[in-house]
Design a protein around this motif. Structure first.
Motif, short mmCIF file in Angstrom:
data_model
loop_
_atom_site.label_atom_id
_atom_site.label_comp_id
_atom_site.label_asym_id
_atom_site.label_seq_id
_atom_site.Cartn_x
_atom_site.Cartn_y
_atom_site.Cartn_z
N GLU A 37 0.85 -1.20 0.00
CA GLU A 37 0.00 0.00 0.00
C GLU A 37 0.88 1.24 0.00
O GLU A 37 1.82 1.33 0.78
CB GLU A 37 -0.92 0.01 1.23
CG GLU A 37 -1.95 -1.09 1.19
CD GLU A 37 -2.93 -0.99 2.35
OE1 GLU A 37 -3.14 0.13 2.85
OE2 GLU A 37 -3.45 -2.04 2.75
N PRO A 38 0.60 2.23 -0.86
CA PRO A 38 1.44 3.42 -0.93
C PRO A 38 1.26 4.34 0.27
O PRO A 38 0.26 4.28 0.98
CB PRO A 38 0.97 4.12 -2.21
CG PRO A 38 -0.44 3.68 -2.36
CD PRO A 38 -0.49 2.27 -1.82
N ARG A 66 8.31 1.17 -0.05
CA ARG A 66 6.90 1.55 -0.27
C ARG A 66 6.88 2.76 -1.20
O ARG A 66 7.75 3.60 -1.16
CB ARG A 66 6.28 1.92 1.08
CG ARG A 66 4.86 2.40 1.02
CD ARG A 66 4.39 2.94 2.37
NE ARG A 66 4.76 2.12 3.49
CZ ARG A 66 4.03 1.11 3.96
NH1 ARG A 66 2.87 0.81 3.39
NH2 ARG A 66 4.44 0.39 4.98
N ARG A 67 5.85 2.85 -2.06
CA ARG A 67 5.71 4.01 -2.94
C ARG A 67 5.42 5.25 -2.08
O ARG A 67 4.54 5.23 -1.23
CB ARG A 67 4.59 3.79 -3.94
CG ARG A 67 4.92 2.75 -4.98
CD ARG A 67 3.76 2.41 -5.88
NE ARG A 67 2.94 3.52 -6.31
CZ ARG A 67 3.16 4.26 -7.41
NH1 ARG A 67 4.15 3.97 -8.19
NH2 ARG A 67 2.35 5.26 -7.71
N THR A 68 6.20 6.32 -2.28
CA THR A 68 6.06 7.54 -1.50
C THR A 68 6.39 8.76 -2.34
O THR A 68 7.00 8.65 -3.39
CB THR A 68 6.94 7.48 -0.22
OG1 THR A 68 6.62 8.57 0.62
CG2 THR A 68 8.42 7.53 -0.56
N GLY A 88 8.21 7.61 -5.87
CA GLY A 88 9.28 6.63 -5.98
C GLY A 88 9.33 5.76 -4.74
O GLY A 88 8.55 5.95 -3.81
N PRO A 89 10.27 4.83 -4.68
CA PRO A 89 10.33 3.93 -3.54
C PRO A 89 10.93 4.60 -2.31
O PRO A 89 11.85 5.42 -2.41
CB PRO A 89 11.23 2.79 -4.03
CG PRO A 89 12.08 3.41 -5.08
CD PRO A 89 11.22 4.47 -5.72
N CYS A 90 10.42 4.24 -1.15
CA CYS A 90 10.97 4.70 0.13
C CYS A 90 12.37 4.12 0.27
O CYS A 90 12.62 2.97 -0.09
CB CYS A 90 10.06 4.22 1.27
SG CYS A 90 10.77 4.41 2.91
N SER A 91 13.29 4.90 0.80
CA SER A 91 14.66 4.42 0.99
C SER A 91 14.75 3.32 2.04
O SER A 91 15.70 2.55 2.05
CB SER A 91 15.56 5.57 1.43
OG SER A 91 15.64 6.53 0.41
N THR A 102 1.37 10.02 -1.69
CA THR A 102 1.35 9.80 -3.14
C THR A 102 0.05 10.25 -3.78
O THR A 102 -0.01 10.45 -4.98
CB THR A 102 1.58 8.32 -3.49
OG1 THR A 102 0.54 7.53 -2.91
CG2 THR A 102 2.93 7.83 -3.01
N PHE A 103 -1.00 10.40 -2.97
CA PHE A 103 -2.30 10.79 -3.52
C PHE A 103 -2.37 12.28 -3.85
O PHE A 103 -3.27 12.72 -4.54
CB PHE A 103 -3.42 10.44 -2.54
CG PHE A 103 -3.45 8.97 -2.19
CD1 PHE A 103 -3.39 7.99 -3.16
CD2 PHE A 103 -3.53 8.57 -0.87
CE1 PHE A 103 -3.40 6.64 -2.83
CE2 PHE A 103 -3.56 7.23 -0.53
CZ PHE A 103 -3.50 6.26 -1.51
N THR A 104 -1.42 13.07 -3.35
CA THR A 104 -1.45 14.52 -3.54
C THR A 104 -0.30 15.04 -4.38
O THR A 104 -0.12 16.25 -4.46
CB THR A 104 -1.43 15.24 -2.17
OG1 THR A 104 -0.24 14.88 -1.48
CG2 THR A 104 -2.66 14.88 -1.35
N CYS A 105 0.49 14.17 -4.99
CA CYS A 105 1.61 14.65 -5.79
C CYS A 105 1.57 14.01 -7.18
O CYS A 105 0.96 12.96 -7.37
CB CYS A 105 2.93 14.35 -5.09
SG CYS A 105 3.40 12.62 -5.05
#
Length: 67
Positions: A11-12, A32-34, A25-28, A16-19
């Motif tokens: 789950e992102p 997770r997608r962020t 991209g992936p969290c370091s 990510t819903f506001t950009c």
């Protein structure tokens, strides 16, 4: 204080819903997608950033190392 566990990595991050998708991209930490590297973006999702902020304070921010 009891905190709820983070949702599955599939789950992102809600950021990510506001950009724009070009800034996702992936969290370091957990991949997770962020929202990443954009205006106000961080390379960490909110769940990976929480322990960092506890150790360093709420003013911790990502600073680009590019000239």
């Amino acid at each position: 204080m009891t905190s709820t566990p983070p949702p599955p990595v599939s789950e992102p991050d809600p950021s990510t819903f506001t950009c724009p998708s070009s800034l996702v991209g992936p969290c370091s930490g957990c991949q997770r997608r962020t929202h990443k590297y954009g205006t106000g973006g961080m390379p960490l999702c909110q769940w990976c950033l929480a322990p960092v902020q506890q150790n360093w304070g709420s003013t911790v921010r990502f600073t680009s190392s590019r000239p």
